[in-house]
Each structure stands twice: as structure tokens, then as C-alpha cells.
Design an enzyme around this catalytic site. Structure first.
Site, PDB file in Angstrom:
ATOM      1  N   PRO A  42       0.800  -1.226   0.000  1.00  0.00           N
ATOM      2  CA  PRO A  42       0.000   0.000   0.000  1.00  0.00           C
ATOM      3  C   PRO A  42       0.836   1.281   0.000  1.00  0.00           C
ATOM      4  O   PRO A  42       1.808   1.400   0.746  1.00  0.00           O
ATOM      5  CB  PRO A  42      -0.818  -0.112   1.291  1.00  0.00           C
ATOM      6  CG  PRO A  42      -0.840  -1.564   1.607  1.00  0.00           C
ATOM      7  CD  PRO A  42       0.467  -2.107   1.133  1.00  0.00           C
ATOM      8  N   CYS A  43       0.430   2.214  -0.846  1.00  0.00           N
ATOM      9  CA  CYS A  43       1.047   3.546  -0.848  1.00  0.00           C
ATOM     10  C   CYS A  43       0.379   4.428   0.212  1.00  0.00           C
ATOM     11  O   CYS A  43       1.049   5.099   0.982  1.00  0.00           O
ATOM     12  CB  CYS A  43       0.926   4.184  -2.224  1.00  0.00           C
ATOM     13  SG  CYS A  43       1.896   3.346  -3.486  1.00  0.00           S
ATOM     14  N   LEU A  44      -0.949   4.407   0.258  1.00  0.00           N
ATOM     15  CA  LEU A  44      -1.664   5.109   1.323  1.00  0.00           C
ATOM     16  C   LEU A  44      -1.373   4.427   2.650  1.00  0.00           C
ATOM     17  O   LEU A  44      -1.494   3.205   2.767  1.00  0.00           O
ATOM     18  CB  LEU A  44      -3.169   5.085   1.047  1.00  0.00           C
ATOM     19  CG  LEU A  44      -4.079   5.630   2.157  1.00  0.00           C
ATOM     20  CD1 LEU A  44      -3.866   7.121   2.369  1.00  0.00           C
ATOM     21  CD2 LEU A  44      -5.546   5.328   1.836  1.00  0.00           C
TER      22      LEU A  44
END
Length: 216
Positions: free
Chosen positions: A140-142
Site C-alpha cells: 500500500p502507498c496510502l
């Protein structure tokens, strides 16, 4: 950290892409992808529901971002290594507590926390799950979503560990503002500011060369 203030998320998208292209530096990633990278950026939008919510320069227009937002809010039948709906609304995959699977609806927690304590700073949701993400190629980037109620409005702040600001950020912002709108509606308060923080903003300047020209 650079701060960009804009009247809409669509305009913020345009400004951040231009800043990275003008002032960024070249970096080849651990996956051997050619990028232009920049220092930490905070995009601050006082009226996140104002138009344009998508930049006319972006490859992904209204139909795409609406579906992306729907998938984040309600889930999708598509199969991915992870999805943000699962990480926000059903966090805890492969984890066990008291001999029971962990399934945490973090958005429900945010709503109830703000309903019971409107002044709280603890209404947050995280996405990172070390049990899974330390071994994923596509993790995940978020990382974090925080909501606060200030001056009678729901403000949202989000933090991305890394963010493709050319092709992904527009859809990310649109979907997260829809999440902000949903939470605000459940609390019967209007939306306030939206702040989008990217710790490592970047653009894939070879892979996405055709998407750069409209922003220039």
C-alpha cells in the site's frame, strides 16, 4: 516539505505534476523503473468538493474516478494483492486476537469516535499490515487517514509513503474526498479541508511519457 494550496483537487493535481517535472531529480527505483522524484509535498485544498475534481489533463476522467471511488467505499470483486477498501473497512488479514480473526472496520471507528468525542485527535485509520506488506512486491502507498472536526467541519488528512503523482494521485484524491464526504454525511457536518501528504512523490517519466504532455 513543499506546500501547495489549491482551490480544488483537480487544480492541485496539475500544480504538483508541474512542480515535480520542473524541480525534481532522476532516480531509478529498486524495481529498475525510471522516475522523477521530489521532496515531501503537502497538497492543501480548502474546498475539496469544488470543481474541477479531476484535471482535464489527466488520463483518468470522471467515469474512471467514480468507479475507483466506488471500489474504495464499497469494495470490488477484482482480485489484487491488496485493496484500500479491505485495508480501511476490514483491517487485520491473517491476524488473530483471542483466538479469533481480526476484522476491524476502521471507518466505522472513525465515525463513532468523532460522534462521541468531536474534539478527538484519535480518529485515524491505517493500512499497513507488517505480516503481509513486508513481503509484498506491491504494497500500500496510502498509509494513514486522519479525520478531525474543527470549526464545525470535517477535515481529512492522508499520508502516502510513496505516490505516483501523474497517473494515480488524481484518482486517489477523488476517492478519498468521497470517503471524507461519506464520513461527514454520517456525522451530519459539512466537509472541511482535505490535505494530501506524499512523503516520496514521483512520476514515471518513461513509462508514462504520453501522459506527461497534456500537463505541460
Amino acid at each position: 516539505m513543499r506546500i501547495i494550496r489549491a482551490p480544488s483537487i483537480g487544480k492541485a493535481h496539475e500544480l504538483v505534476v508541474k512542480m515535480i517535472l520542473e524541480k525534481g531529480w532522476l532516480l531509478r527505483t529498486e524495481d529498475a523503473e525510471a522516475t522523477v522524484e521530489f521532496e515531501e509535498i503537502a497538497l492543501q485544498v480548502d474546498t475539496p468538493l469544488a470543481e474541477p475534481m479531476t484535471s482535464p489533463s489527466s488520463r483518468f476522467q470522471q467515469r474512471f474516478v467514480e468507479q475507483y471511488a466506488k471500489d474504495l467505499l464499497h469494495g470490488s470483486h477484482a482480485s489484487f494483492e491488496y485493496d484500500y477498501h479491505g485495508r480501511l473497512f476490514d483491517w487485520g488479514e491473517r491476524l488473530v486476537s483471542d483466538e479469533k480473526p481480526v476484522n476491524v472496520d476502521q471507518i466505522a471507528y472513525i465515525v463513532e469516535k468523532l460522534r462521541s468525542s468531536p474534539e478527538t485527535r484519535r480518529a485515524i485509520a491505517i493500512t499497513w499490515n507488517p505480516v503481509i506488506d513486508e513481503k509484498l512486491d506491491d504494497c500500500p502507498c496510502l498509509q494513514l487517514v486522519q479525520c478531525v472536526i474543527r470549526e464545525g467541519k470535517l477535515d481529512m488528512r492522508v499520508i502516502f509513503r510513496s505516490n505516483d503523482m501523474l497517473t494515480a494521485a488524481g484518482a486517489n484524491m477523488y476517492a478519498l474526498v468521497q470517503l471524507q464526504k461519506s464520513i461527514a454525511g454520517q456525522l451530519d457536518v459539512p466537509c472541511g479541508t482535505y490535505t494530501h501528504i506524499s512523503l516520496v512523490p514521483h512520476i514515471y517519466y518513461i513509462r508514462d511519457a504520453h501522459d506527461i504532455e497534456p500537463f505541460c
